[in-house]
Design an enzyme around this catalytic site. Sequence first.
Site, PDB file in Angstrom:
ATOM      1  N   THR A 185       0.813  -1.221   0.000  1.00 29.33           N
ATOM      2  CA  THR A 185       0.000   0.000   0.000  1.00 29.33           C
ATOM      3  C   THR A 185       0.842   1.265   0.000  1.00 29.33           C
ATOM      4  OG1 THR A 185      -1.874  -1.064   1.090  1.00 29.33           O
ATOM      5  CG2 THR A 185      -1.694   1.317   1.355  1.00 29.33           C
ATOM      6  N   SER A 191       1.325  -7.477  -0.959  1.00 33.33           N
ATOM      7  CA  SER A 191       1.798  -8.465   0.008  1.00 33.33           C
ATOM      8  C   SER A 191       1.025  -9.770  -0.088  1.00 33.33           C
ATOM      9  CB  SER A 191       1.739  -7.913   1.431  1.00 33.33           C
ATOM     10  OG  SER A 191       0.427  -7.580   1.806  1.00 33.33           O
ATOM     11  N   THR A 216       0.917  -4.653   4.163  1.00 34.48           N
ATOM     12  CA  THR A 216       0.626  -5.023   5.551  1.00 34.48           C
ATOM     13  C   THR A 216      -0.007  -6.406   5.699  1.00 34.48           C
ATOM     14  OG1 THR A 216      -1.518  -3.879   5.450  1.00 34.48           O
ATOM     15  CG2 THR A 216       0.382  -2.623   6.287  1.00 34.48           C
TER      16      THR A 216
END
Length: 334
Positions: free
Chosen positions: A15, A64, A98
């Site tokens: 992000t 991720s 994340t």
Amino acid sequence: MAKKPKIAFLGTGGTISYTGRNSLDVWEYMDFGTRLSVSEILSRFPEVEDSADIIPIDVRQVSSSGIIPADWLALASKINEIASSNTELDGFVVTHGTATLEETAYFLNLTVKTDKPVVIIGAQRPSSGFATDAGSNLLSAVRVASSKEAHGYGVLVVLNEEVQAAREVTKTSTLRLETFQTPDIGMLGYADPDGKIALYRKPTRLHTSNTIFNIENIKELPVVDIVLSYAGANGTAIDAFIESGTEALIIASLAPGLPTPDQVLKITSAIKKNIKIIYSTRAGSGRVLRRESMVSEGIISADNLNPQKARVLAMLALTISKDPEKIQHIFDTH
């Protein structure tokens, strides 16, 4: 003028590297936005480069959710290579999405061979977003990586001005800025706006230079999968993972460490096929105590590691030994 600290800034995506369609696009940017290189991220937050001499290094540009074990090996190897060839560096900052940040952080905590700070950061809102946390997290990470206080602490996760240990931290919320928490034990300290890195406790488990792991000659990690326990779970997933070639199974058991009866039958069968079994819990905190029945069957306790962290350690432990008692010792000490 004081000499600026020297920081290697490695980007893997996530992000923090996104720009959305506009400043209010803080939740669909991954579908419609564009990605930034490390240098482009830095250009958005000039205060970061004012605080340190930054060496930008693009490693990956992925969400991720797309990170795989091969990426862990490549990233750890890259950090080890830089650490051994550039002794003037004060520390490392790694940007990461994340969603799986905690897994990458723990893998690095077990395999990076440096006592200098390695700080993993992400963001809950893209760099272009209204009230983004990207700049604050990046500046905090650079300050932690530059600090003498963080030496010898292992790999650290820094978001929301909070410093967390890689082994213990987990993502707890889909959207909140304070998503990264350390259940039971709590954070290590703060990266406050005055620039002070205030740390109040130190990780005690083996990490970085003190672990038994050496990835220099590892080309591929063993296959380890996670099985979730839930009311009525019948063990079908266990059969499927065995059929697909898994070497070990992490059981995300019902707290305090109980699979369902049908799963127990499948686990017994898996053990006979030399599949290693590790009991974690889906509860999110607390230890799984190793009962006598687990010892006699060669079932390993994940201690207080959550299922995703237990998988990381199991993959590395299997490169050392296939013996359940030796693997248990690794879980007890790392």
